[in-house]
Design an enzyme around this catalytic site. Sequence first.
Site, PDB file in Angstrom:
ATOM      1  N   LYS A  67      38.968  49.075  49.070  1.00 38.23           N
ATOM      2  CA  LYS A  67      39.179  47.814  48.348  1.00 38.23           C
ATOM      3  C   LYS A  67      38.372  47.715  47.051  1.00 38.23           C
ATOM      4  CE  LYS A  67      40.591  44.796  52.148  1.00 38.23           C
ATOM      5  NZ  LYS A  67      40.353  43.497  52.816  1.00 38.23           N
TER       6      LYS A  67
ATOM      7  N   ASN B 250      43.031  43.885  47.408  1.00 41.60           N
ATOM      8  CA  ASN B 250      43.765  44.287  48.610  1.00 41.60           C
ATOM      9  C   ASN B 250      45.273  44.356  48.386  1.00 41.60           C
ATOM     10  OD1 ASN B 250      44.454  41.489  48.590  1.00 41.60           O
ATOM     11  ND2 ASN B 250      44.703  41.517  50.812  1.00 41.60           N
TER      12      ASN B 250
ATOM     13  N   GLY C 213      28.824  40.485  53.420  1.00 43.42           N
ATOM     14  CA  GLY C 213      29.630  41.636  53.034  1.00 43.42           C
ATOM     15  C   GLY C 213      30.770  41.234  52.123  1.00 43.42           C
ATOM     16  N   GLY C 214      31.777  42.104  52.016  1.00 44.53           N
ATOM     17  CA  GLY C 214      32.907  41.820  51.144  1.00 44.53           C
ATOM     18  C   GLY C 214      33.684  40.588  51.559  1.00 44.53           C
ATOM     19  N   ALA C 215      33.876  40.400  52.878  1.00 40.31           N
ATOM     20  CA  ALA C 215      34.609  39.227  53.364  1.00 40.31           C
ATOM     21  C   ALA C 215      33.858  37.947  53.024  1.00 40.31           C
ATOM     22  CB  ALA C 215      34.833  39.337  54.866  1.00 40.31           C
TER      23      ALA C 215
ATOM     24  N   LEU D 245      36.434  34.806  61.065  1.00 41.31           N
ATOM     25  CA  LEU D 245      37.355  35.718  60.396  1.00 41.31           C
ATOM     26  C   LEU D 245      37.850  36.822  61.319  1.00 41.31           C
ATOM     27  CD1 LEU D 245      36.455  34.093  57.960  1.00 41.31           C
ATOM     28  CD2 LEU D 245      36.353  36.196  56.641  1.00 41.31           C
TER      29      LEU D 245
END
Length: 465
Positions: free
Chosen positions: A72, A93, A134-136, A228
Amino acid sequence: MVDINGKTRLIGLIGNPVEHTLSPVIHNGISKGLGVNSVYVPFKVESEGLADAVKGAYELNVLGMNVTVPHKNRVMESLLEIDEAAKQIGAVNTLVRMDGGYKGYNTDMLGLSRQIKEDGISLEGETVVILGAGGAAKAVVYMCLTEGAGKVYLLNRTFEKAEVIAKDMNTLQMGTVIVPMALEDYRQINEERLIVFQATSIGLAPHVEDVVLSDKEFYKKVKIGVDLIYNPANTRFMQLVTEAGGKAYNALKMLLYQGVIAYELWHDIHVPQDIVNDIYVELKRNVYPKDNIVLIGFMGSGKTTFGKALAEKQNMNFLDTDAFIEEQAGKPIAKIFEEDGEDYFRKLETEVLTRLRDTVTNTVFSTGGGMPLRTSNARLLKEIGRVYYLTAANQVIYERVKEDSNRPLLQCENPYERICMLMKERAPLYERAADVLVDTNSTDIEEVCGKIMEDYGTQHGNRVK
């Protein structure tokens, strides 16, 4: 699936691993529902071949692609343009074809935004807590900025990671204050009625008892929790939220909507909500599979006879939904129709199915003839188990039920004509609600049950007994 031909457009997924992706369920399901001539395929791509994969996809006229871990971030180096939100989040994404290459988007954040709005959650002016850095988590922070949250606490075991994201996002000066914090300092949050996003992988199946923060006192401050993670359906984080009196949601709809938004970008098309709802059911069936057998069909098609035989052969329980409703209502269905009307009865069916969906396993369901006629009921039946439509000729059905005075819909001058009229209306709805059609003109129990058991065994790892 569409018939593949020279006009079929290719869309797909690049990542590593991709074997267990649910994206084909979403995109091929939408194409089937809309009649769009495109097909979605996952591609396993190693990190060292990422740039070549993007270039090759363009040369092969691939319409668009999703991108998943671990690509990503690095995929951004191979793109012609990047959407502003994806730039700020630092991850892409979705790749959308344009002249000369691809433009990158981040539909994860957009998918989560659509989910929470559908669930009636507004972030405007709210105090939000994000667990993870993190990325999320960064995507959730950006969503909070765009949705007008008042303050965002970003909690992480490694404070420095949270601090980097906070500094980066605070420079955007969008009116929301991002406060980084070490996870162990969570008691310093004094605000009440928090909206909390769990943005780590902690609690993901099979580690279902794990949770990033276990202090029950913290959860007393939480009014809404969104995990999530979507597998399991009810994570330990979600359980702690609900036990303390809050509302909890998983992110399966986020997975759905990020895919829907990507599809709309690729095809420049709007996906109707009716199709979205059908795809959501298919996602739930894939992530939370049930071992029940559901029999639908017109009265007299043999649902009770074959259902009881199936239950005995498979060592399963048997449940007649009409008998269950009569027990719950305290009166026969004919009386419900007479006193309350058919519409009331159909709503009663929906209420019963909703309860049974989450509690009943290893059961053969025999359903009322009208149960799949409501779209909501048809979807619930698919969530309960694999659905078999028992079909029979009108004359065969008439011969089986003509002496039965407990059929409210057949209390008329010409019951055979009534059967023909109702079957003409209902047959397409039965077919739409079913996974498999089974001919029951024969009364041979071994023959009919054998057909169902063969299919059921294939779908459930040859679980035929």
